[in-house]
Design a protein around this motif. Structure first.
Motif, PDB file in Angstrom:
ATOM      1  N   SER A  85       0.813  -1.216   0.000  1.00 30.99           N
ATOM      2  CA  SER A  85       0.000   0.000   0.000  1.00 30.99           C
ATOM      3  C   SER A  85       0.844   1.262   0.000  1.00 30.99           C
ATOM      4  CB  SER A  85      -0.937   0.006   1.212  1.00 30.99           C
ATOM      5  OG  SER A  85      -1.903  -1.003   1.111  1.00 30.99           O
ATOM      6  N   TRP A  86       1.822   1.320   0.920  1.00 30.59           N
ATOM      7  CA  TRP A  86       2.657   2.523   0.980  1.00 30.59           C
ATOM      8  C   TRP A  86       3.509   2.676  -0.276  1.00 30.59           C
ATOM      9  CZ3 TRP A  86       1.911   6.641   3.635  1.00 30.59           C
ATOM     10  CH2 TRP A  86       1.303   6.584   4.898  1.00 30.59           C
ATOM     11  N   GLY A  87       4.022   1.547  -0.768  1.00 27.28           N
ATOM     12  CA  GLY A  87       4.809   1.626  -2.000  1.00 27.28           C
ATOM     13  C   GLY A  87       3.985   2.162  -3.158  1.00 27.28           C
ATOM     14  N   PHE A  90       2.796   6.042  -2.490  1.00 31.21           N
ATOM     15  CA  PHE A  90       3.795   7.065  -2.803  1.00 31.21           C
ATOM     16  C   PHE A  90       4.069   7.119  -4.306  1.00 31.21           C
ATOM     17  CE2 PHE A  90       4.988   6.874   1.750  1.00 31.21           C
ATOM     18  CZ  PHE A  90       5.047   8.237   2.001  1.00 31.21           C
ATOM     19  N   PHE A  91       4.055   5.957  -4.954  1.00 35.22           N
ATOM     20  CA  PHE A  91       4.291   5.922  -6.398  1.00 35.22           C
ATOM     21  C   PHE A  91       3.174   6.650  -7.147  1.00 35.22           C
ATOM     22  CE2 PHE A  91       3.719   3.899 -10.561  1.00 35.22           C
ATOM     23  CZ  PHE A  91       4.981   4.087 -11.112  1.00 35.22           C
ATOM     24  N   PHE A  92       1.914   6.268  -6.895  1.00 31.37           N
ATOM     25  CA  PHE A  92       0.774   6.895  -7.571  1.00 31.37           C
ATOM     26  C   PHE A  92       0.646   8.374  -7.205  1.00 31.37           C
ATOM     27  CE2 PHE A  92      -1.311   2.488  -7.629  1.00 31.37           C
ATOM     28  CZ  PHE A  92      -0.896   2.255  -8.932  1.00 31.37           C
ATOM     29  N   GLY A 121      -5.054   7.130  -3.320  1.00 34.86           N
ATOM     30  CA  GLY A 121      -5.759   6.332  -2.333  1.00 34.86           C
ATOM     31  C   GLY A 121      -6.813   5.426  -2.943  1.00 34.86           C
ATOM     32  N   ALA A 122      -7.543   5.931  -3.919  1.00 34.76           N
ATOM     33  CA  ALA A 122      -8.585   5.134  -4.569  1.00 34.76           C
ATOM     34  C   ALA A 122      -7.983   3.934  -5.296  1.00 34.76           C
ATOM     35  CB  ALA A 122      -9.373   6.006  -5.541  1.00 34.76           C
ATOM     36  N   LEU A 123      -6.874   4.145  -5.989  1.00 35.47           N
ATOM     37  CA  LEU A 123      -6.216   3.051  -6.701  1.00 35.47           C
ATOM     38  C   LEU A 123      -5.684   2.002  -5.732  1.00 35.47           C
ATOM     39  CD1 LEU A 123      -4.277   5.135  -9.393  1.00 35.47           C
ATOM     40  CD2 LEU A 123      -6.132   3.508  -9.836  1.00 35.47           C
ATOM     41  N   VAL A 124      -5.072   2.456  -4.654  1.00 35.66           N
ATOM     42  CA  VAL A 124      -4.517   1.529  -3.660  1.00 35.66           C
ATOM     43  C   VAL A 124      -5.636   0.743  -2.978  1.00 35.66           C
ATOM     44  CG1 VAL A 124      -3.301   1.375  -1.453  1.00 35.66           C
ATOM     45  CG2 VAL A 124      -2.413   2.855  -3.264  1.00 35.66           C
TER      46      VAL A 124
END
Length: 313
Positions: A85-87, A90-92, A121-124
């Motif tokens: 999630s964090w990876g 931060f990427f998105f 956030g939505a993508l993750v």
């Protein structure tokens, strides 16, 4: 990177730094996450969970009755989910900011930070909801359960798919999408506090360099990270309670405790009032404020390390 630094050319660095930060955070504070989840779903009526007086009592009781295994229930999906999630976040997030800034190094407005964080956030959320659902169910398993317990992450996935179908993996996706506002608020507050502190340092005439500009130290990252997390938690915590409750495992007859998110809202408001939507917030704060500090300290320092290595090559 844009508001967490200058616009980055190597986006993988943001993802890698975020993943390392997420892994570090979850491995140090997982027992508090278990306690938080158990408080969230305990509505005081029908429950397979022991009654805990407070966070300290919960940790002591779990350690005494379930051992270290209980304190680290759901650890594997927590590590996997947090790291991924964090990876990805931060990427998105940085990809979105790069797109909105059109490649310039000009500071984005708070509105664009908010949009970028919400988009990430939505993508993750869409990609990781099954992981968080399994983590929640593993954390809620206790010796009081009557149904066959999941033996681990993969067994939980297989059992859920077999008994409930693939749609069950996306239970809680509604409040999960609403929780996008949590990350959006956190990152926007972080960006604005960061800019404010850098501006204050410039006014004081303190000289330190970071990508050609001012740098914040580890204490700054920790304080700003915790402050931004506090703002996000206070504003969005009820969504976490709703999601945790709707993600509970059905009973032995296959009937879920709550049918959907709206059912959670109605039942919680009816029987518990406003307090019900803030169950477990103490353990949540104890976990997430230091977690946010650790995350941003590790993230910023790992990102700086990557950039120094790239410069030296």
């Amino acid at each position: 990177m844009p508001a967490l630094g200058v616009v980055g050319q190597c986006q993988w660095e943001n993802g890698a730094a975020g993943a390392i930060a997420g892994f570090t955070t979850v491995t140090t504070l997982h027992p508090l996450d278990v306690v938080r989840t158990r408080f969230q779903v305990n509505d005081g009526r029908v429950s397979n969970l022991p009654l805990y007086k407070n966070t300290g009592h919960a940790i002591f009781t779990i350690a005494r009755t379930e051992g270290l295994k209980g304190l680290y229930a759901g650890f594997y999906p927590a590590v996997l989910g947090s790291t991924v999630s964090w990876g990805l976040y931060f990427f998105f997030y940085n990809r979105a900011k790069l797109r909105y800034s059109k490649g310039s190094e000009e500071k984005l407005s708070p509105g664009f930070h908010l949009i970028s964080a919400a988009e990430a956030g939505a993508l993750v959320c869409l990609l990781t909801n099954p992981i968080w659902l399994v983590k929640t169910r593993l954390q809620l398993q206790t010796p009081l359960h009557q149904t066959r317990p999941y033996s681990g992450f993969h067994d939980a996935l297989r059992t859920i798919l077999k008994e409930e179908g693939w749609r069950a993996l996306y239970r809680g996706i509604g409040p999960g999408f609403l929780l996008v506002s949590h990350g959006a608020i956190q990152f926007t507050v972080y960006e604005e506090l960061r800019k404010a502190v850098v501006g204050f340092r410039r006014e004081e005439g303190k000289r330190s360099f970071h990508n050609g500009g001012k740098v914040l130290n580890t204490v700054d990252y920790a304080v700003i990270g915790a402050s931004s997390k506090l703002a996000a938690i206070l504003l969005t915590y009820p969504y976490q309670v709703i999601r945790a409750r709707v993600q509970q495992r059905p009973n032995s007859d296959g009937i879920p405790r709550y049918m959907d998110s709206w059912h959670v809202v109605k039942e919680t408001a009816r029987f518990e009032g406003l307090n019900g939507f803030y169950r477990g917030i103490t353990s949540n704060l104890l976990k997430n404020l230091p977690a946010a500090s650790i995350t941003f300290v590790v993230y910023e320092n790992v990102l700086n390390l990557f950039k120094r290595l790239r410069t030296d090559m």
